[in-house]
Design a protein around this motif. Structure first.
Motif, mmCIF file in Angstrom:
data_model
loop_
_atom_site.group_PDB
_atom_site.id
_atom_site.type_symbol
_atom_site.label_atom_id
_atom_site.label_comp_id
_atom_site.label_asym_id
_atom_site.label_seq_id
_atom_site.Cartn_x
_atom_site.Cartn_y
_atom_site.Cartn_z
ATOM 1 N N LEU A 939 0.820 -1.214 0.000
ATOM 2 C CA LEU A 939 0.000 0.000 0.000
ATOM 3 C C LEU A 939 0.853 1.264 0.000
ATOM 4 O O LEU A 939 0.401 2.326 -0.437
ATOM 5 N N LEU A 940 2.097 1.135 0.483
ATOM 6 C CA LEU A 940 3.004 2.292 0.483
ATOM 7 C C LEU A 940 3.370 2.718 -0.932
ATOM 8 O O LEU A 940 3.838 3.842 -1.146
ATOM 9 N N GLN A 941 3.156 1.829 -1.918
ATOM 10 C CA GLN A 941 3.427 2.204 -3.311
ATOM 11 C C GLN A 941 2.453 3.279 -3.797
ATOM 12 O O GLN A 941 2.742 3.987 -4.755
ATOM 13 N N ASP A 942 1.275 3.363 -3.167
ATOM 14 C CA ASP A 942 0.360 4.498 -3.355
ATOM 15 C C ASP A 942 -0.069 4.695 -4.809
ATOM 16 O O ASP A 942 -0.256 5.822 -5.267
ATOM 17 N N ASN A 943 -0.257 3.607 -5.531
ATOM 18 C CA ASN A 943 -0.621 3.709 -6.953
ATOM 19 C C ASN A 943 -2.139 3.748 -7.112
ATOM 20 O O ASN A 943 -2.780 2.757 -7.457
ATOM 21 N N PHE A 944 -2.714 4.906 -6.839
ATOM 22 C CA PHE A 944 -4.161 5.091 -6.961
ATOM 23 C C PHE A 944 -4.482 5.854 -8.238
ATOM 24 O O PHE A 944 -3.802 6.822 -8.588
#
Length: 968
Positions: A939-944
């Motif tokens: 989730l730290l990759q934050d690819n939203f």
């Protein structure tokens, strides 16, 4: 023979390879249709004639609600609970303009019996009539948590239909039904018009169910290799015999023919800062009369094929070449009492209406006068015959036959007559080819028929924003008019619903859901027969599978020598290939030849991750064709023309095709935003996804939009690049010939296609590794949609984690519990999902979602949920059972051949699937919970990426670095 049932008709129908029996339940009058055959994918369906009186979506909302708890099955959502634990191959319910159907299928006998009982108990004894909260969740409700809050409206169907009506074609289809049949039930929208759904009262909702959901109004269907006598006995004993016969006023109405054609003007919403120019839809639609026989349906299908659908179709060509629109599509009343013909122009102007009418009338008059070319008629008939033959091997044959027979069964006709395809086609063929049958229909039922309408659907910038504002103002006034007691009641209802949604079913309630045991199922992976041969540079894969006489062949060309700067042009080449003229054949002739000689040709650019090195992928150009053995040489010659003789210099034709493609891709962003968003998010870290973005993603669409806006300036350069790519993309080295048919056909097919492939050069060229500059762009893609698609993607390979079978189990658990409960049930979205792909990528999405921020928060808390997961051994086993079928999925012969081809390209094998299945079956709750840390890390990759409503995106602008406005 069938105790408790009256025999109406019985016969073997060879076209569907089934012993068919039509019965009537003696006590209630319930209608029953049996299709007994050797298909192990057993199907049950029950349908009701449901006739709405307004646009509140009552039929649609009941469809949702009946599956939310019943007399026997006491959990909140038996439908979802069965989805969690069942081997079902199909599990759904569908609302049509005049009927609601509940079909289900499974290959497992015990599972099939369980599903049948769950569905029957749901439709006849739903809890929704005693628990208003179900109606509130699935239909609509006022939402007010605190007395100082703004009063809102929420509901799953409410948001589903807001999403549906964000597509102007949905509005157009609704208007088509309403305009052509104003004297019938089709004048109202059974699915619900969003702003009218809140007019539905709970009392009317319950009364409607009591009226229509009765055996006397039911249509019951059984298909496959199940014991029909046993199922009929159970049906009578457990359900039908409990009811008395009832007279139901369910006449759908008769439409009085129009004396003069109608002109109808309406609007649809686009975002308020969007240009309205060239965004009008113009429709021409005609009521041909009642659907009497299968013959009427075939004639109608042929009319649309020859006049609108096929390359060079008369109306399509005339309208597009006139320059008054970007694309053309058919429109008709689907699965109703009436047969209609229609065509609509996409992205036009209201001022073009008179020209639109003139072009249609002139073109149809010319068709009648000159006659339809015989080759076009033959091609259309051949296409229908292929589709009938392929349906026998369809994975959803039982479901498709069930829905198809309603075109006659619902209106008092014998459903068997709608399954006798060969005889009907044989009778029609001579009339169509030699007696000008279609020309007569065009003259008498279209040109001379006044029962027609011209519909103009114009864009209105910010229309739905104004409706939303008016609704908010009304809600404010309504709230202000309430006294303290009434406000407290709404707050209590809101809290009660939230409590209902947050509270799990009790163990006792869960015990009512029928479950399989691991011992009840086959624990196996798919096995596709595959013989691998080498013929110099060519690899041949042979799959010995029964295909009902159809041969399936794929030519798979390597694309590693096409540079990343050429991918956009490669996609253009692929998109245009079938639609452009050839050296000795124009594009219309090629389209006709395609369906005279084959069942269809398709091309695609695909990408495949390498099993032994997941950081790498290979791109392929795949040409697929299906044909009968007597057309083998013709098929090979046709492919040779396609792949060697296509001419990329007809600017006018290129513009026509690409305008149509652009329009289609723009609509995909609105209607399938979850798929668009996921791939965009994946491209932030994945080279494979970056490649796919250039093939069919947002990057390709932006490139295409720019090209169409600056066509005259750029086309010469684009043609030069397309010709360069076309002339070198197809090379013999590395090619795979994939053959799916009976082994007796292998040699001749292989010899013919290797001869074709030997005509392509061997190109020893540089192979690219396709690395791209990946960056997290934190994008929002702004559209005119009323709803949102919130998406996320992340790469577990960055954490050195390889795919494991237990990831499939985790995906199922999260999709059907955490995601479903928080995003759909509580959040009001139409759907949501979590997945971990075999490329070791995590994806999450919401579908037709009213929210952005709360959905993102749900995504961000997924790791916490997994860390606190409490699941019994029995429930874990149920989840495993429901996932096992993914390792041995129901597939058509064509799909099996393609699946084996994909395994070969990726370097994977069936042993790998067996390993994944073992990992799934051995997974423990603790192993699942141990993945919480992995989820928190990814989730730290934050690819939203969010695709959706422009105003909602503006409200949440701090969430994004960049906003893409695709339509301006």
């Amino acid at each position: 023979m069938f105790k408790g049932y009256k025999l109406i008709d019985k016969k073997y129908i060879k076209d569907v390879n089934s012993d068919c029996t039509l019965l009537e339940h003696e006590k209630t009058g319930a209608r029953i249709f049996l299709m007994e055959n050797e298909d192990d994918n057993k199907t049950f369906g029950i349908g009701f004639k449901t006739l709405p009186k307004d646009n509140t979506g009552i039929c649609h909302i009941i469809e949702h609600c009946v599956l939310s708890g019943s007399r026997k099955y006491k959990t909140k959502e038996p439908f979802m609970d069965m989805y969690k634990v069942s081997m079902a191959t199909f599990l759904n319910a569908l609302t049509f303009p005049d009927k609601t159907v509940y079909p289900v299928s499974s290959r497992n006998e015990k599972d099939f019996e369980n599903l049948m009982d769950v569905y029957l108990d749901a439709v006849f004894y739903p809890v929704m009539k005693t628990d208003r909260r179900i109606f509130m969740q699935e239909g609509w409700h006022y939402e007010l948590e605190n007395e100082n809050d703004e009063l809102n409206i929420k509901g799953v169907v409410y948001n589903e239909m807001k999403g549906a009506y964000s597509n102007p074609e949905t509005s157009l289809y609704y208007r088509n039904n309403q305009v052509l049949c104003p004297d019938t039930v089709y004048a109202v929208e059974s699915g619900g018009v969003p702003y009218e759904i809140p007019n539905l009262s709970y009392e009317n909702f319950c009364e409607f169910h009591s009226t229509y959901y009765h055996p006397s109004n039911s249509y019951i269907y059984l298909y496959g290799d199940c014991d029909m006598n046993e199922r009929l006995e159970y049906l009578d004993k457990e359900y039908l015999s409990k009811f008395e016969r009832k007279e139901i006023d369910n006449f759908e109405g008769n439409q009085i023919p129009f004396k003069t054609p109608k002109n109808v003007f309406d609007e649809y919403s686009i975002s308020k800062d969007e240009d309205t120019k060239n965004k009008t839809f113009l429709a021409y639609t005609v009521c041909l009369g009642e659907n009497e026989t299968l013959k009427d349906g075939i004639i109608n299908r042929l009319l649309h094929e020859i006049l609108v659908d096929m390359q060079g179709a008369y109306l399509e060509e005339a309208l597009v070449k006139s320059g008054i629109c970007e694309d053309v599509a058919p429109i008709y009343m689907e699965s109703t009492k009436y047969s209609t013909f229609g065509v609509y122009a996409i992205n036009s102007q209201r001022d073009n209406l008179d020209k639109f009418k003139e072009i249609i009338n002139t073109t149809l008059e010319k068709v009648v006068k000159d006659g339809i070319e015989k080759e076009k008629l033959l091609a259309g008939l051949n296409r229908i015959e292929f589709s009938v033959r392929e349906l026998l091997n369809s994975t959803t044959a039982g479901i498709e036959y069930f829905i198809g027979i309603f075109d006659s069964w619902l209106y008092g006709k014998n459903p068997m007559n709608s399954l006798i395809f060969d005889e009907t086609l044989f009778e029609l063929r001579d009339d169509i080819l030699n007696n000008r049958l279609l020309e007569k229909v065009i003259q008498e039922k279209i040109l001379e028929n006044n029962h027609k309408a011209f519909i103009v659907l114009s864009p209105s910038a910010g229309l739905n924003d104004k409706k939303d504002m008016a609704q908010r103002e009304w809600l404010k006034r309504y709230k202000d008019s309430l006294n303290d007691i009434q406000i407290k009641k709404i707050i209590e209802n809101t809290k009660s619903l939230l409590e209902y949604q947050m509270t799990e079913s009790t163990d006792e309630e869960k015990e009512t859901i029928p479950k399989l045991k691991i011992s009840d199922i086959d624990k196996k992976t798919i096995k596709v027969p595959c013989e691998i041969k080498k013929s110099e540079e060519i690899t041949v894969l042979r799959h010995d599978i029964f295909t009902s006489g159809i041969n399936y062949v794929d030519l798979c060309f390597d694309l590693k020598h096409i540079s990343k700067d050429e991918i956009l042009y490669l996609s253009l080449v692929d998109s245009l290939m079938k639609s452009l003229s050839k050296k000795d054949m124009n594009y219309k002739e090629f389209a006709v030849e395609t369906f005279l000689k084959t069942g269809g040709i398709s091309t695609t650019v695909s990408t495949h991750t390498l099993s032994k090195n997941e950081e790498k992928f290979v791109p392929k150009f795949v040409v697929s064709v299906k044909f009968l053995s007597d057309k083998l040489k013709d098929t090979a010659n046709l492919l040779k023309v396609l792949l060697k003789d296509t001419i990329y210099n007809d600017k006018e034709r290129i513009k026509e095709v690409l305008l149509s493609l652009k329009t289609s891709l723009e609509q995909d962003v609105v209607t399938a935003g979850h798929a668009v968003g996921i791939n965009r998010a994946r491209s932030y870290y994945s080279n494979k996804a970056s490649y796919e973005e250039k093939v069919r993603g947002i990057e390709f669409l932006k490139f295409l939009q720019d090209l169409m806006e600056n066509f005259d300036e750029k086309i010469e350069n684009v043609i030069e690049k397309m010709e360069f790519v076309y002339n070198r993309m197809l090379k013999r080295n590395g090619v795979i010939l994939n053959i799916t048919t009976l082994k007796e056909n292998f040699e001749q097919i292989e010899e013919t296609f290797i001869s074709l492939l030997n005509e392509f050069p061997v190109i020893e060229d540089e192979s690219y590794n396709f690395t791209f500059e990946n960056e997290n762009l934190k994008e929002a893609i702004s559209t005119s949609s009323d709803v949102n698609y919130v998406t996320f993607a992340a790469d577990m390979k960055a954490l050195k984690i390889k795919y494991d079978g237990k990831f499939s189990l985790l995906s199922k658990i999260l999709s059907t519990t955490y995601m479903h409960n928080n995003i759909r049930a509580i959040g009001g979205a139409y759907g949501a999902g979590f997945g971990i792909t075999r490329d070791s990528e995590v994806t999450m999405f919401s579908y037709r979602d009213p929210n952005i921020k709360s959905t993102k928060e749900t995504f961000l808390n997924v790791g916490k949920y997994v860390s606190e997961l409490e699941i019994s051994d029995e429930d874990l086993e149920g989840f495993k059972i429901s996932v096992v079928k993914e390792f041995d999925p129901l597939m058509t012969p064509k799909q099996k051949g393609k699946f084996s081809l994909s395994l070969y390209i990726s370097g994977s094998d069936e042993e790998e699937l067996e390993l994944y299945l073992e990992q799934l079956l051995s997974a423990t709750t603790e192993e699942i919970k141990s993945l919480a840390g992995v989820l928190n890390e990814i989730l730290l990759q934050d690819n939203f990426v969010v695709v959706g409503n422009s105003e909602k995106i503006k409200e949440n602008k701090d969430e994004f670095k960049k906003v893409i406005n695709l339509k301006k």
